[in-house]
Design an enzyme around this catalytic site. Structure first.
Site, PDB file in Angstrom:
ATOM      1  CB  CYS A  84      -0.540   0.514   1.208  1.00 34.75           C
ATOM      2  SG  CYS A  84      -2.259  -1.050   1.091  1.00 34.75           S
ATOM      3  CB  CYS A 164      -4.168  -0.936  -0.397  1.00 35.46           C
ATOM      4  SG  CYS A 164      -2.861  -1.742  -1.088  1.00 35.46           S
TER       5      CYS A 164
END
Ligand code: NGD
Length: 250
Positions: A84, A164
């Site tokens: 992420c 993400c």
């Protein structure tokens, strides 16, 4: 004379050269898993098998993207989690983006096992044959459902769906349409972003020295903002090419 050494060299070359597709991919697989501390001979065998079944014995213009679903599933069981806030997409900036990503610890599709295995390769099968080929295969736009194009469509969709946090895309500010609706980035990746796990997309618009292009002056980027919808935050930064030497955009 000098004929004999030349003949010998050619023969030796023929023996060493045809590093088969299978060997090449398995070697990449093992290298990758070792580097990431996940070594397993067995997994690379499994991965080769599910890769193979996607296109072997098929007409090379009749391999749809979903033929790779089993490969993508197999690889996802072996591979690492998405990273992420460091994921980076690109369009028309292939060379620059990989150099920059490496230096500045971003991760592109080609840094994940799936992309790493097949980047810069060509492959196809033939109906009625068990063989795999690396030459004489349809090129990108010869037919829609060719093995290479379909692979990148499905791999890109999966990669984008896993994005993400804050994600990035490196676009080429020196061309007319940095955000081109026909690109894989626009037509596949943006459509698969998942706003329940992804927060924002930041465009790094790479410009040539002295270019006066701005994020606001580029028409194509307006379409990107529209395509992102209201659930994903859009940001854009102009990055003069020379600045790619640093990680200053952080
Ligand atoms: O018309 C084409 C063509 N379009 C794409 N490509 C093409 N090759 C042709 N001969 N004719 C191939 O895809 C070519 O190998 C390019 O280097 C590559 C990327 O195309 P580009 O620069 O137009 O960018 P895209 O937006 O289509 O695709 C890049 C994004 C990026 O975020 C990656 O995650 O989509 C993923 N990706 C898609 C296709 C191929 C990666 C690759 C790859 N590693 O080769």
């Amino acid at each position: 004379g000098f004929i004999a050494p030349v003949i010998l060299a050619v023969i030796l070359g023929l023996i060493l050269w045809p590093d088969s597709l299978q060997e090449k991919i398995k070697k990449r697989c093992e290298t990758y898993l070792e580097k990431h501390g996940l070594p397993s001979q067995n997994d690379c065998e499994k991965i080769w098998d599910s890769f193979r079944q996607a296109f072997v014995e098929k007409d090379p213009c009749e391999v749809p993207p979903d033929a790779y679903d089993s490969l993508i599933h197999t690889v996802s069981q072996v591979s690492q989690e998405p990273t992420c806030n460091r994921m980076m997409f690109w369009s028309k900036t292939k060379e620059k983006v990989h150099e920059f990503a490496k230096k500045c610890s971003y991760v592109t599709l080609e840094d994940f096992l799936l992309g790493f295995l097949l980047d810069n390769l060509t492959w196809c099968g033939k109906s009625g044959s068990q063989e795999t080929f690396t030459t004489g295969c349809p090129s990108w736009s010869d037919c829609v459902n060719n093995p290479v194009r379909s692979f990148w469509i499905q791999a890109s969709a999966a990669f984008a769906a896993s994005a993400c946090g804050d994600a990035f895309v490196m676009l080429d500010g020196a061309i007319d349409m940095p955000y081109n609706p026909d690109s894989t980035f626009a037509s596949v990746e943006v459509k698969h972003f998942n706003s329940s796990i992804m927060k924002s997309l930041t465009v790094l618009l790479v410009t040539k020295e002295g270019d006066t292009k701005t994020c606001e002056s580029d028409e194509s980027l307006k379409h990107l903002q529209t395509d992102l919808g209201s659930n994903l935050k859009y940001q854009c930064k102009v990055v003069p090419q020379s600045q790619l030497q640093t990680c200053i955009v952080d």
